[in-house]
Scaffold this motif. Sequence first.
Motif, PDB file in Angstrom:
ATOM      1  N   CYS A  14       1.087  -1.138   0.055  1.00  0.00           N
ATOM      2  CA  CYS A  14       0.046   0.086   0.007  1.00  0.00           C
ATOM      3  C   CYS A  14       0.752   1.320  -0.145  1.00  0.00           C
ATOM      4  O   CYS A  14       1.701   1.450   0.940  1.00  0.00           O
ATOM      5  CB  CYS A  14      -0.747   0.003   1.323  1.00  0.00           C
ATOM      6  N   ARG A  16       0.159   4.334   0.882  1.00  0.00           N
ATOM      7  CA  ARG A  16      -0.067   5.294   1.755  1.00  0.00           C
ATOM      8  C   ARG A  16       0.627   4.560   3.058  1.00  0.00           C
ATOM      9  O   ARG A  16       1.226   5.252   3.840  1.00  0.00           O
ATOM     10  CB  ARG A  16      -1.762   5.171   1.843  1.00  0.00           C
ATOM     11  N   GLN A  17       0.334   3.360   3.119  1.00  0.00           N
ATOM     12  CA  GLN A  17       0.872   2.522   4.466  1.00  0.00           C
ATOM     13  C   GLN A  17       2.449   2.688   4.360  1.00  0.00           C
ATOM     14  O   GLN A  17       3.164   3.218   5.536  1.00  0.00           O
ATOM     15  CB  GLN A  17       0.681   1.141   4.367  1.00  0.00           C
ATOM     16  N   PHE A  20       3.405   6.506   5.539  1.00  0.00           N
ATOM     17  CA  PHE A  20       3.232   6.651   6.976  1.00  0.00           C
ATOM     18  C   PHE A  20       4.414   6.026   7.534  1.00  0.00           C
ATOM     19  O   PHE A  20       4.842   6.456   8.410  1.00  0.00           O
ATOM     20  CB  PHE A  20       1.888   5.864   7.529  1.00  0.00           C
ATOM     21  N   VAL A 283      -5.021   4.115  -2.190  1.00  0.00           N
ATOM     22  CA  VAL A 283      -5.318   2.905  -1.067  1.00  0.00           C
ATOM     23  C   VAL A 283      -5.094   1.738  -1.496  1.00  0.00           C
ATOM     24  O   VAL A 283      -4.792   1.365  -2.744  1.00  0.00           O
ATOM     25  CB  VAL A 283      -7.082   3.274  -0.559  1.00  0.00           C
ATOM     26  N   ALA A 284      -4.929   0.815  -0.620  1.00  0.00           N
ATOM     27  CA  ALA A 284      -4.439  -0.520  -0.762  1.00  0.00           C
ATOM     28  C   ALA A 284      -5.628  -1.259  -1.742  1.00  0.00           C
ATOM     29  O   ALA A 284      -6.805  -1.177  -1.716  1.00  0.00           O
ATOM     30  CB  ALA A 284      -4.542  -1.476   0.469  1.00  0.00           C
ATOM     31  N   THR A 289      -5.287  -5.744   3.462  1.00  0.00           N
ATOM     32  CA  THR A 289      -4.121  -4.895   3.898  1.00  0.00           C
ATOM     33  C   THR A 289      -4.462  -4.121   4.773  1.00  0.00           C
ATOM     34  O   THR A 289      -3.977  -3.495   5.865  1.00  0.00           O
ATOM     35  CB  THR A 289      -3.699  -4.511   2.572  1.00  0.00           C
ATOM     36  N   CYS A 290      -5.857  -3.419   4.447  1.00  0.00           N
ATOM     37  CA  CYS A 290      -6.300  -2.398   5.518  1.00  0.00           C
ATOM     38  C   CYS A 290      -6.938  -3.135   6.779  1.00  0.00           C
ATOM     39  O   CYS A 290      -6.625  -2.371   7.738  1.00  0.00           O
ATOM     40  CB  CYS A 290      -7.534  -1.616   4.804  1.00  0.00           C
ATOM     41  N   CYS A 293      -3.979  -2.865   9.084  1.00  0.00           N
ATOM     42  CA  CYS A 293      -3.385  -1.770   8.735  1.00  0.00           C
ATOM     43  C   CYS A 293      -3.258  -0.925  10.269  1.00  0.00           C
ATOM     44  O   CYS A 293      -4.265  -0.368  10.692  1.00  0.00           O
ATOM     45  CB  CYS A 293      -3.469  -0.952   7.710  1.00  0.00           C
ATOM     46  N   MET A 296      -4.760   3.067  10.164  1.00  0.00           N
ATOM     47  CA  MET A 296      -5.975   3.188   9.556  1.00  0.00           C
ATOM     48  C   MET A 296      -6.682   4.409   9.921  1.00  0.00           C
ATOM     49  O   MET A 296      -7.197   5.560   9.325  1.00  0.00           O
ATOM     50  CB  MET A 296      -6.790   2.101   9.828  1.00  0.00           C
ATOM     51  N   CYS A 299      -5.055   7.357   8.320  1.00  0.00           N
ATOM     52  CA  CYS A 299      -5.083   7.456   6.791  1.00  0.00           C
ATOM     53  C   CYS A 299      -6.708   7.639   6.606  1.00  0.00           C
ATOM     54  O   CYS A 299      -6.687   8.524   5.593  1.00  0.00           O
ATOM     55  CB  CYS A 299      -4.940   5.695   6.452  1.00  0.00           C
ATOM     56  N   VAL A 315     -12.509   1.983   2.658  1.00  0.00           N
ATOM     57  CA  VAL A 315     -11.474   1.570   3.715  1.00  0.00           C
ATOM     58  C   VAL A 315     -12.083   1.247   5.261  1.00  0.00           C
ATOM     59  O   VAL A 315     -11.942   0.200   5.553  1.00  0.00           O
ATOM     60  CB  VAL A 315     -10.386   2.605   4.095  1.00  0.00           C
TER      61      VAL A 315
HETATM   62  S1  SF4 Z   1      -5.726   1.885   5.973  1.00  0.00           S
HETATM   63 FE1  SF4 Z   1      -5.526   0.773   3.763  1.00  0.00          FE
HETATM   64  S2  SF4 Z   1      -5.343   2.334   2.303  1.00  0.00           S
HETATM   65 FE2  SF4 Z   1      -4.932   3.219   4.463  1.00  0.00          FE
HETATM   66  S3  SF4 Z   1      -2.570   3.281   4.944  1.00  0.00           S
HETATM   67 FE3  SF4 Z   1      -3.521   1.354   5.858  1.00  0.00          FE
HETATM   68  S4  SF4 Z   1      -3.526  -0.267   4.123  1.00  0.00           S
HETATM   69 FE4  SF4 Z   1      -3.440   1.847   3.133  1.00  0.00          FE
END
Ligand code: SF4
Length: 320
Positions: A14, A16-17, A20, A283-284, A289-290, A293, A296, A299, A315
Amino acid sequence: MKWSYSTHTKMRRCQRQFAFSQLIANPLAKDPERREAHILKQLKQLSTWQGSLVHEILSTVYLEDITAQRPIDPAKLAVAAQHLAQRQYAFSAARRYREPGLSKKAAGDDYCALYAHEYDQSIAPEAVAEVHQNLALCFEHLASQKEFLATLAAGHGHRAERTLSFRLAGAMITAKPDLLFFAADQQPIVVDWKVGESETSDYSRQLLVYALAIERCGYWPAVRAETTRLYEVNLLKNQIYQHTLTANRLDEAEDFIYRSVVELEALVGAGTSQGFDLDELEVAEHPTTCSYCTFMPLCLRHLEQAGRAEEVALVQGRLW
Ligand code: SF4
């Protein structure tokens, strides 16, 4: 620009992940969001925690045993791991990872932050007991691998988690093999410990990157990557797999790094993170994955601020 195999896997999982974790999280930043990202980065699911406990004991207590040429004592290793688990669990349950001014370094090996404690989810005592049982099982499995242990004992110069680096495609490539040592004929041997049930993961690329790093880091000018022996040792499944290493596969690994570095540059900008804009990152792709995560909350907040309502709903729908 720094690149490692884990950078690649995070970026692919991901965008975005990855941002972060690799670009935003900073325990020393003035910006509270960057400090929060650092805390969220530390959160572990129980299965990841279990693996980290095994790695910790292998890189400390067991490494001392190997260096002192002591035979493996699985009961001793299990007790050390279980004591560590108790201290870490207590640290996490008290949410001490949120204590102002208490850094990871100051907390030492007590430091632990479990996802369930952060999000007030109950952890069944049976789940913790299973972690303790698996810790013991991993060391029993290792003790049963007589031929592999003989290879370990016959080697010299054992080092755990040594950072090796070299330059490629304008980036600093870093690799940190779990265990690296040399056989009597001076050829390197890499061991990658795994503590998982997955049948699908292919770690060959990761290990090939280690072989390239050993040849190119400059510590051992006479060593050639082709002669490295690469062992993937799954301690939970009691399986040892030796990866095949050929000149072709090393070329492919180099090509893989090159392409990944180009992809990374396109994502964050060459050299620095100046070109990086969180609101432009996708986004993933995969819902799980979310689901797992730890970033979250951050995100979602950023997606909301950026007016990406559809992705907020997407998400949120992946929460478990
Ligand atoms: S919540 Fe989902 S989209 Fe957002 S950073 Fe985590 S894995 Fe990625």
